[in-house]
Design a protein around this motif. Structure first.
Motif, PDB file in Angstrom:
ATOM      1  N   GLY A 224     -31.742 -17.888 -11.813  1.00 32.39           N
ATOM      2  CA  GLY A 224     -31.194 -18.668 -12.916  1.00 32.39           C
ATOM      3  C   GLY A 224     -30.587 -19.979 -12.461  1.00 32.39           C
ATOM      4  O   GLY A 224     -30.707 -21.008 -13.138  1.00 32.39           O
ATOM      5  N   PRO A 239     -34.714 -22.363 -20.004  1.00 28.53           N
ATOM      6  CA  PRO A 239     -35.740 -21.507 -20.608  1.00 28.53           C
ATOM      7  C   PRO A 239     -37.140 -22.106 -20.514  1.00 28.53           C
ATOM      8  O   PRO A 239     -38.116 -21.379 -20.285  1.00 28.53           O
ATOM      9  N   TYR A 352     -35.299 -15.959 -24.479  1.00 28.12           N
ATOM     10  CA  TYR A 352     -34.291 -16.239 -23.452  1.00 28.12           C
ATOM     11  C   TYR A 352     -32.931 -16.026 -24.067  1.00 28.12           C
ATOM     12  O   TYR A 352     -32.580 -16.663 -25.073  1.00 28.12           O
ATOM     13  N   GLN A 354     -28.852 -16.035 -23.317  1.00 28.57           N
ATOM     14  CA  GLN A 354     -27.680 -16.315 -22.491  1.00 28.57           C
ATOM     15  C   GLN A 354     -26.555 -15.442 -23.032  1.00 28.57           C
ATOM     16  O   GLN A 354     -25.912 -15.757 -24.027  1.00 28.57           O
ATOM     17  N   ARG A 386     -38.767 -11.045 -21.992  1.00 30.37           N
ATOM     18  CA  ARG A 386     -37.367 -11.255 -22.363  1.00 30.37           C
ATOM     19  C   ARG A 386     -36.592 -11.652 -21.115  1.00 30.37           C
ATOM     20  O   ARG A 386     -36.644 -10.951 -20.100  1.00 30.37           O
ATOM     21  N   VAL A 387     -35.870 -12.740 -21.199  1.00 33.62           N
ATOM     22  CA  VAL A 387     -35.001 -13.176 -20.107  1.00 33.62           C
ATOM     23  C   VAL A 387     -33.560 -12.985 -20.564  1.00 33.62           C
ATOM     24  O   VAL A 387     -33.169 -13.499 -21.616  1.00 33.62           O
ATOM     25  N   THR A 394     -29.904 -13.142 -13.515  1.00 36.86           N
ATOM     26  CA  THR A 394     -31.021 -13.433 -14.409  1.00 36.86           C
ATOM     27  C   THR A 394     -32.040 -12.303 -14.297  1.00 36.86           C
ATOM     28  O   THR A 394     -32.509 -11.994 -13.200  1.00 36.86           O
ATOM     29  N   VAL A 396     -35.679 -10.929 -15.757  1.00 38.24           N
ATOM     30  CA  VAL A 396     -36.897 -11.293 -16.470  1.00 38.24           C
ATOM     31  C   VAL A 396     -37.715 -10.030 -16.688  1.00 38.24           C
ATOM     32  O   VAL A 396     -38.270  -9.464 -15.742  1.00 38.24           O
TER      33      VAL A 396
END
Length: 457
Positions: A224, A239, A352, A354, A386-387, A394, A396
């Motif tokens: 990330g 992203p 993505y 956060q 999906r992140v 991070t 993934v």
């Protein structure tokens, strides 16, 4: 008296998403969270929770079907569906286990509040509050707002907060004449997407149907931070950096030079929507070229700007778009062959999230980890990413239909993504095609593990 109203665009989109889930997978609509309450007085906690529920209509909303269509019913008052449990909390993992247990309990789509919680105290002193919300009423953005407002209300029960429109108000606005221009521009965009064609190499499923899927998640603390460095260097977003290399891998393994990815949009671009508490997310498809001869800088920028242009059309009436798609299919003679426009229109997608505001370290030496999910979601799209960014980590997650993207392709895409992010930050004039010939060179174990575990059988 409760008030019945039509759904907003975001609510309708979430409804159509969730109603396609097989019964055994309805828990996947849940968004769990845990709030630390240590040191807070119990009366302040319970008062803050009640005031939060009184403040936000989405926490007092149930869904119902009337004349075959979903409607929202906003109740004037409700009792917060939070169980109070007093017990000894013996280890740090207790809050996470309680949250995970809540998340396994599915919500009915109709007739009941689609959220619940457990307030845990020890000898009467608050320890934590575990909550589970259905995506039908909130998104991750909203959970952040709820937590911030809860904290403020604990300190001051009369604390004010900046508020956006309610979902009921949004639904009315989206049906007004003033919204027609935005609606028509979104529909024109969808007509172009349908005319240009979606990615037919990826098969789609009927609603509630199940099919074998595989899923791997790459966890890296360094990834990330490097994505943020690459984004800053090229004037794009983190992203977009990650998605660009996922798209490149998908193009390589489906032997195409153009990819359609559906992006999750928060639909909070307008200032008045920044503080909406409710479900607003919608997917919007974006297509762009994957040119092996392009530099990494060119490739990332191409996908960033294609995405940025797409987001302006991301708030739309899903049922109207499905009708457009059905009409286009009829005229072209390409019927989808099943009953699920949601799966058909969003054949591959990227999201993505956060989740918190923890800093990301591009030099973190912690070894990366790749983990296979023993039982992947057995429904929906053939390719989904999906992140999640949380606590400086991070993650993934890549889910795929193994007949299209087999296990070795899954690990290849994730490895090339990690290398692409590193080179986009450090050597962006590298050609995209070189990711594949150099994918085992110069990739530190903090970005991708040197040994990849075998997938589950």
């Amino acid at each position: 008296m409760p008030v019945d109203a039509p759904l907003s665009n975001g609510q309708l989109w979430s409804w159509r998403e969730v109603e396609r889930y097989p019964e055994d997978w309805m828990r996947d609509a849940n968004l769990p969270t845990t709030w630390d309450l240590r040191g807070l007085p119990l009366d302040r906690v319970t008062t803050a929770l009640r005031r939060l529920v009184d403040r936000h209509e989405c926490l007092r909303t149930t869904y119902h079907v009337r004349d075959g269509q979903p409607v929202q019913r906003v109740h004037r008052t409700v009792t917060p569906p939070v169980e109070h449990v007093d017990r000894a909390v013996t280890d740090r993992g207790d809050p996470e286990r309680t949250k995970e247990q809540l998340a396994t309990i599915p919500f009915p789509m109709t007739d009941a509040l689609p959220w619940r919680g457990v307030l845990v105290t020890t000898d009467g002193a608050p320890v934590f509050l575990a909550l589970s919300f259905s995506h039908l009423i909130v998104d991750v953005w909203s959970i952040h707002h709820l937590q911030d407002q809860f904290r403020a209300l604990v300190v001051d029960p009369d604390a004010d907060a900046q508020m956006g429109p309610t979902l009921r108000e949004l639904a009315q606005q989206q049906r007004d004449e003033s919204w027609r221009g935005q609606q028509e521009s979104s529909e024109r965009y969808w007509r172009r997407v349908l005319t240009d064609g979606l990615m037919d190499e990826l098969p789609t499923l009927p609603a509630r149907a199940e099919r074998n899927r595989i899923e791997a998640t790459l966890h890296s603390r360094r990834l990330g931070g490097l994505a943020a460095e690459a984004a800053k260097r090229h004037g794009v977003t983190p992203p977009a950096v990650l998605m660009a290399f996922i798209a490149a891998g998908l193009a390589r393994h489906t032997d195409t030079d153009r990819v359609t990815m559906s992006l999750m949009a928060s639909n909070r671009f307008a200032e008045e929507h920044q503080h909406v508490v409710g479900t607003m997310n919608q997917l919007i498809p974006v297509s762009a070229t994957v040119d092996p001869g392009a530099t990494l800088a060119e490739h990332v920028k191409r996908w960033h700007w294609a995405s940025a242009r797409t987001y302006r059309y991301s708030c739309y009436d899903f049922d109207r778009v499905a009708a457009l798609a059905a009409d286009a299919a009829t005229h072209s003679g390409q019927e989808p062959g099943h009953d699920c426009w949601f799966n058909h229109l969003f054949r591959s997608w990227f999201n993505y999230m956060q989740i918190d505001r923890a800093p990301l370290n591009p030099a973190d030496p912690t070894p990366a980890e790749l983990v296979w999910t023993p039982l992947a979601q057995q429904y929906g799209q053939a390719f989904r990413v999906r992140v999640a960014v949380q606590g400086g980590l991070t993650s993934v997650m890549l889910l795929a239909d193994p007949t299209i993207i087999p296990p070795e392709a899954v690990t290849d895409i994730l490895r090339a993504m990690a290398l692409g992010v590193q080179l986009a930050a450090t050597d962006p004039e590298t050609c995209l095609k070189d990711l594949w010939s150099a994918r085992s060179e110069g990739l530190p174990p903090s970005l991708f593990p040197s040994e990849v575990p075998a997938p589950p059988h």
